[in-house]
Motif scaffolding. Structure first.
Motif, PDB file in Angstrom:
ATOM      1  N   GLU A 290     -25.642   2.213  -9.098  1.00 44.44           N
ATOM      2  CA  GLU A 290     -26.906   1.522  -9.374  1.00 44.44           C
ATOM      3  C   GLU A 290     -27.552   2.022 -10.662  1.00 44.44           C
ATOM      4  OE1 GLU A 290     -27.961  -1.215  -7.761  1.00 44.44           O
ATOM      5  OE2 GLU A 290     -26.017  -0.966  -6.813  1.00 44.44           O
ATOM      6  N   GLY A 291     -27.099   3.175 -11.144  1.00 46.12           N
ATOM      7  CA  GLY A 291     -27.593   3.679 -12.423  1.00 46.12           C
ATOM      8  C   GLY A 291     -26.556   3.628 -13.527  1.00 46.12           C
TER       9      GLY A 291
ATOM     10  N   ALA B 288     -27.374  -2.092 -14.334  1.00 42.74           N
ATOM     11  CA  ALA B 288     -28.380  -1.046 -14.468  1.00 42.74           C
ATOM     12  C   ALA B 288     -29.088  -1.143 -15.816  1.00 42.74           C
ATOM     13  CB  ALA B 288     -27.731   0.324 -14.311  1.00 42.74           C
TER      14      ALA B 288
END
Length: 357
Positions: free
Chosen positions: A189-190, A195
């Protein structure tokens, strides 16, 4: 293991959710122009027939018979048995598809399927970064961590020319490791294209759903109008997340790190933050890594990495001395190979090694 001196011929495939690209590899090099087709991932019968036809097309142009088929395919999968599971980007694959056996029955040669992050790392270990570093370094490195950056976040591990796949062929599932920067989310997710897009859109007044990371890179480098500060911060935060994950991998595996994939073109915007994390400290003051880490993308750091800081120390109760270098060093670099080339090298090498067992 020198894949570049091997004369055996292997059929390969670069399998994506949108397109399939077929070729044949001999001595670590492609022997034909790539043959691309749509993947037809929403129609199982058409997708499988396209795969057979693609390999047949390549085989028909060869002057000798291939000894195996080897390629990367998305997971989840039982790679050791050639069975593909429920794929997100190829929705027709549901309930388990015996892809390896299908191709083996048709072509009557061994078929090897592996994860793309694994094969990418294997290609870099046998024909990329690990080879290049060991040509320049007095110390010979045997461990490599491969990172792939794109739509998702992938990784692979190689030790002493052996691909580490784990008991279930899912070692190095880096996208699911914990995320200290955003503890409620997994690492991907990063560290993914979404992202970068989400971070940029969250910072501007009117979010733009059509933007891609290349657009945000162009905004950050003033090639395109937009919010430059937000674009720079999107890549900086991406680098912070990436550095956090790489630090965990280095501490667990103790190997060189090579980064490849579609987002490496923007490495100048995120690598400084990656290095800040790797060279940083925890709040308690403890260094994030035991190692001293060097970025080989930087000419000065690359030169410093290859220099020995050893000294002669006396052997107790003896007149002898031995060399001792107290610095435990590691290096990280952006790949000089494109990901597809590295994956093809890895697929070729994996087939050759399996056949030689």
């Amino acid at each position: 293991m020198n894949i570049f001196s091997d004369e055996r011929l292997v059929l390969t495939l670069d399998a994506g959710g949108t397109n399939f690209v077929f070729n044949a590899i001999k001595g670590g090099k492609a022997v034909l122009k790539p043959h691309g087709t749509p993947s037809y991932g929403d129609n199982l019968e058409k997708c499988l027939q396209t795969m057979i036809d693609g390999f047949e097309h390549i085989k028909s142009q060869l002057s000798e018979d291939p000894i195996a088929i080897s390629f990367a395919f998305p997971g989840p999968a039982d790679y050791s048995n050639g069975i593909i599971g429920d794929l997100g980007n190829l929705p027709a694959f549901r309930g388990g598809i015996a892809l390896g056996d299908m191709l083996n029955n048709h072509f009557n040669i061994p078929v090897f399927i592996q994860n793309d992050g694994d094969l990418y790392t294997y290609g870099e270990a046998l024909g990329g970064l690990l080879i290049d570093v060991n040509k320049l370094s007095e110390k010979q490195y045997k461990n490599l961590i491969g990172i792939t950056l794109g739509t998702g976040f992938g990784a692979g591990l190689v030790h002493n020319n052996t691909l580490i796949t784990g008991d279930n062929c899912i070692a190095a599932e880096v996208w699911l490791i914990s995320n200290s920067i955003s503890p409620d989310n997994n690492a991907e997710e990063g560290v993914s294209t979404r992202a970068i897009i989400n971070t940029y859109n969250d910072a501007i007044e009117t979010p733009d759903s059509t933007l891609m990371p290349k657009d945000i890179y162009d905004i950050a480098t003033e090639k395109k109008d937009g919010n430059k500060a937000a674009a720079l911060n999107a890549f900086k935060l991406f680098g912070k997340h990436l550095g956090d994950s790489i630090a965990n991998l280095i501490n667990l595996f103790d190997g060189l790190v090579v980064i490849g994939g579609g987002l490496t073109g923007a490495s100048s915007l995120y690598m400084p933050e990656v290095m800040n994390v790797l060279k940083g400290k925890f709040n308690c003051g403890q260094d994030r890594l035991v190692h001293k880490v060097y970025c080989l993308d930087d000419e000065a750091e690359a030169k410093a990495f290859t220099q020995s800081n050893g000294k002669q120390i006396k052997v107790p109760f003896s007149d002898k001395t031995v060399n001792y270098d107290a610095e435990q060093k590691i290096a990280i670099a952006t790949s000089k190979l494109d990901a597809s080339t590295a994956i093809s090298l890895g697929a070729y090498a994996y087939a050759i090694k399996e056949l030689d067992k």
